[in-house]
Design an enzyme around this catalytic site. Structure first.
Site, PDB file in Angstrom:
ATOM      1  N   ASP A 557     -22.288   3.689  -4.309  1.00 41.79           N
ATOM      2  CA  ASP A 557     -22.914   4.530  -5.318  1.00 41.79           C
ATOM      3  C   ASP A 557     -24.343   4.126  -5.717  1.00 41.79           C
ATOM      4  O   ASP A 557     -25.251   4.949  -5.704  1.00 41.79           O
ATOM      5  CB  ASP A 557     -22.055   4.559  -6.573  1.00 41.79           C
ATOM      6  CG  ASP A 557     -20.630   4.986  -6.294  1.00 41.79           C
ATOM      7  OD1 ASP A 557     -20.344   5.376  -5.152  1.00 41.79           O
ATOM      8  OD2 ASP A 557     -19.789   4.912  -7.192  1.00 41.79           O
ATOM      9  N   GLU A 791     -10.540  -3.861  -7.986  1.00 40.55           N
ATOM     10  CA  GLU A 791     -11.492  -3.028  -7.246  1.00 40.55           C
ATOM     11  C   GLU A 791     -12.482  -3.885  -6.464  1.00 40.55           C
ATOM     12  O   GLU A 791     -12.805  -3.594  -5.313  1.00 40.55           O
ATOM     13  CB  GLU A 791     -12.230  -2.131  -8.244  1.00 40.55           C
ATOM     14  CG  GLU A 791     -13.120  -1.096  -7.642  1.00 40.55           C
ATOM     15  CD  GLU A 791     -13.698  -0.177  -8.713  1.00 40.55           C
ATOM     16  OE1 GLU A 791     -14.228   0.886  -8.338  1.00 40.55           O
ATOM     17  OE2 GLU A 791     -13.639  -0.504  -9.921  1.00 40.55           O
TER      18      GLU A 791
END
Length: 825
Positions: A557, A791
């Site tokens: 991202d 994550e």
């Protein structure tokens, strides 16, 4: 492979109902024993007693790790302390798009005998409270009897709790049972439900089978969404007398049971969450099966999990601690499995059921989940792929026909506004990297299901072709990431939109062109103006939706290569590189966009001004996989075409995207009017933005030249670059934008780690890969204990970061288990 169809279990079992079951169960039922699962107690810490709907940690994760199974949308915990023994805490309910705790403990059991003597569970001679794969268990031994509580899932909407009472005496024994519970009224630490949502109605009622909680309509886009006909039902096989407390939204149920001498009896409680009246109707026909015999479905759950473990733990002889990590990964992936609901049409695996924003299905997440689950839950793996391809854009699409073939980024329970929904998380701004063929071929390799390849092959072709139509601005066959034609990226005329902020004053060129939005912020549109602002400089900040869209499309991202850098870092870069000239430094980090048009001139979308090395490496690998699929399907001409294309693309990557000076692969920045050099390369290598995991993607895709792979290996193993405590972070230590706490500018993501070590193995560096894997398993916090899989991880400290119970980390840990963990000598 586990022989029973998981799809039939998920969709063909019953919803709710009641029946009696005793010690006359069938041999088939009693034969089901969790012989493998019992070896893996508390692999994940599932203890917790929630006290409010929203109970988040600093990363917006729910603090506890509930058990979910069979695609259910509600989950449970073990009590945090002995004060809550006698029931399972929660439930956590995934309220269409958000996970929230609806109760602390909705069905707590207390016991007494015919003389009124109470049996506090804390006073039992022996107590056991633990989780195993597929179940939560509580067991209490008293002198006259034994109580066992075990929670499993009967179907995609119903948890099944077996209460087993065993008389240890030689005389009949009468026991009184009392269950009670109520909904939570606290929204978060600061407000109650009434404070937060004063108009939201919640009621309770009873019927012959038990109690039902009803939830009124509530459409809070970023917090909780209820249809107006959502229900939570508790029903029991033992008839009981129920009293409601409508004000407190609670109940008590009482019953009496007589056990024969040395006899036993099972009582089943069903707890079901249904999103809507339509959801209930969908499962109505399957209700009768569970109603007739819950013991059979309980036993099916045992056998199903024994099958997962038998199939999934194929790597024998490795240390138990590492096998437990593999089991944790399998539990996490199955726990994030959601059955069809709302706009999700097939079983899908979400990134996390405890992270606030992750209760949908994403494109490249799904490809990773499916790749791993092919080896222990292949039907869900297939359906996870289908859940994304259900929304592959068609040529007659009413919203974006220009994107025919594209697979959208994220599918949630609710569609977005232009699709007739009111969801906030559905995303068509971008797609994700082309890894679905990789996953589909792995499913075929594990299952030999040729029909699945035949089903998916034309869809893969359409998606592959879309990249070349929508993301190749200069038509040279080398693809860029970008963003769709979307309200977040362009105005009603198709002009690109952006926002710009100046520190001191507004240049005259902008005063009559851009609309003031806030102090020193201006909303602007138009490609020429956008380029003018970047070229002139002088701005303190710029926000362009298409830049975020391109970053999201890469999956990385806010990576440095897409121009993301902190102001202080940019100043340090300017000091080091340009003697402090910030304007010159900014030019190295500016991101330009191209408009991409169809042959008729209509806007398709936007491309970033760089050919991305890992995107093209992925596409080269996909061409080779498509060639293998074509051979399988008897399409030899297509196979040849794909292999030729892969060879040409690999040639470009090695000729044009490798930097001899630094020994690494980089993206290549391009501009309008670029002329190819003698090697066919256009633009320049983006070495200024430092090194990231894109540089080892050609090794994973097996397109790197051997000597170039050796140079990349040196960078990966360098302790001053990527070989940190937890190695292979998303930016090298030397990257100007490196920060170990920033999402894609330092943290270690296990997908990129896996691609790195697999790439090393592909080129004969197995021992180096093994060393890096060993460092990961030794230093990533929480992996070896009972903490949830996270994550990402801090490269310098190993600290857990980001979402908890994260699926793609689990998928890649499972791949590492299958590929790199060696049996003990």
């Amino acid at each position: 492979m586990f022989r029973k169809s998981l799809l039939s279990l998920a969709l063909g079992t019953a919803l709710f109902g009641l029946t009696a079951c005793n010690d006359n169960e069938s041999d088939a039922t009693t034969a089901a024993r969790p012989e493998q699962a019992i070896q893996y107690k508390d692999v994940i810490d599932r203890r917790g007693t929630p006290t409010q709907f929203r109970d988040f940690d600093s990363y917006s994760n729910l603090k506890y790790n509930p058990l979910l199974d069979l695609g259910a949308w509600h989950g449970f915990l073990l009590p945090a302390s002995d004060k809550e023994w006698g029931g399972f805490t929660g439930p956590m309910v995934i309220s269409e798009e958000y996970s929230l705790f609806f109760a602390s403990e909705l069905d707590k059991l207390t016991l007494s005998d015919a003389n009124g003597r109470a049996f506090p569970l804390t006073s039992a001679n022996k107590q056991e409270v633990y989780a195993i794969p597929g179940a939560l268990v509580q067991r209490f031994e008293f002198e006259p009897f034994t109580l066992e509580l075990e929670l499993r899932y009967g179907d995609a909407r119903t948890a099944l709790i077996r209460t087993r009472l065993v008389n240890q005496t030689d005389a009949p024994l009468t026991l009184n049972l009392n269950w009670q519970g109520e909904l939570l009224n606290q929204w978060d630490t600061k407000s109650t439900i009434a404070d937060q949502y004063p108009d939201w109605t919640r009621t309770i009622s009873q019927n012959d089978q038990g109690v039902e909680f009803q939830f009124g309509k509530l459409r809070s886009t970023w917090n909780i969404m209820q249809s107006g006909s959502a229900r939570y039902r508790i029903e029991r096989t033992l008839p009981s007398r129920t009293t409601l407390d409508e004000k407190a939204l609670g109940y008590q149920s009482e019953a009496t049971i007589q056990l024969a001498a040395k006899g036993s009896e099972d009582i089943y409680t069903l707890q079901s969450y249904l999103h809507s009246a339509e959801d209930a109707s969908r499962y109505q026909q399957s209700r009768q099966a569970l109603l007739a015999n819950p013991a059979t479905y309980f036993a099916d759950s045992v056998r199903r999990w024994e099958g997962y473990l038998a199939d999934g733990l194929s790597n024998k002889g490795i240390p138990e601690s590492e096998r437990r990590i593999a089991v944790k990964a399998m539990e996490t992936l199955n726990g994030n499995w959601r059955s069809p609901a709302g706009a999700i049409l097939h079983d899908g695996v979400t990134p996390s059921n405890t992270a606030r924003w992750f209760d949908g299905v994403w494109a490249w997440d799904s490809w990773k989940h499916a790749y791993a689950m092919a080896h222990f839950n292949p039907e869900v793996a297939k359906n996870n792929v289908r859940a994304m391809y259900d929304y592959q854009i068609q040529a007659d699409d009413p919203v974006r026909p220009q994107d025919a073939g594209m697979v959208i980024d994220a599918v949630f329970y609710n569609k977005q506004g232009d699709r007739g929904g009111d969801g906030g998380n559905w995303n068509e701004r971008d797609t994700k990297p082309p890894l679905s063929a990789w996953a589909i071929w792995e499913i075929y390799s594990a299952t030999k299901d040729k029909a699945f390849i035949a089903e998916m092959y034309p869809k893969l072709q359409a998606y592959h072709d879309w990249w070349y139509r929508a993301r190749d601005n200069n038509r040279n066959g080398i693809i860029e990431y970008g963003a769709t034609k979307h309200v977040e990226h362009n105005d009603e005329y198709g002009n690109i939109t952006f926002k710009v902020q100046y520190a001191n004053s507004t240049p005259p060129a902008l005063t009559n062109t851009c609309t003031p939005e806030a102090k020193s912020w201006f909303a602007c549109s138009g490609m020429s103006l956008y380029r003018q602002v970047l070229s002139v400089g002088g701005y303190s900040d710029m926000d362009i939706g298409a830049q975020h869209g391109a970053g999201w499309e890469s999956g990385m991202d806010n990576a440095a290569r897409f121009g993301f850098i902190e102001p202080g870092q940019l100043q340090r870069y300017a000091d080091k590189t340009y003697g402090g000239d910030l304007a010159k430094a900014r030019q190295d980090w500016n991101v330009f966009f191209f408009e991409n048009h169809q042959d008729n001139g209509d806007l398709i979308g936007f491309s970033i001004d760089q050919e991305s090395v890992e995107l093209n490496a992925f596409l080269a690998k996909e061409k080779r996989i498509l060639a293998d699929m074509a051979d399988l399907l008897g399409k030899s001409d297509e196979a040849s075409r794909y292999r030729d294309g892969a060879t040409r693309l690999a040639g470009y990557i090695n000729s044009c995207m490798f930097d001899e000076a630094s020994g690494f692969y980089y993206d290549r920045q391009i501009a309008t009017g670029d002329v190819a050099d003698s090697n066919g390369c256009v633009g320049k290598l983006l070495t200024a933005r430092g090194r990231g995991p894109e540089g080892w993607s050609p090794l994973w895709a097996e397109v790197a030249d051997k000597e170039k792979a050796a140079r990349v290996r040196e960078v990966m193993l360098n302790a001053q670059e990527f070989n940190t405590k937890v190695p292979l972070g998303t930016a090298a230590l030397t990257n100007p934008a490196y920060d170990p706490d920033i999402y894609w500018r330092g943290r270690v993501w296990l997908d990129q780690f896996y691609f790195g070590v697999k790439g090393l193995e592909n080129y004969g560096y197995r021992s180096d890969a093994q060393m890096l894997v060993n460092k990961l398993f030794a230093n990533a916090e929480g992996l070896a204990g009972s903490g949830p899989i996270r994550e990402n991880y801090n490269p310098e400290s190993g600290a857990m970061q980001g979402a908890s119970n994260f699926s793609w980390s689990s998928a890649h840990l499972y791949m590492l288990y299958r590929n790199f963990l060696k049996p003990q000598e």
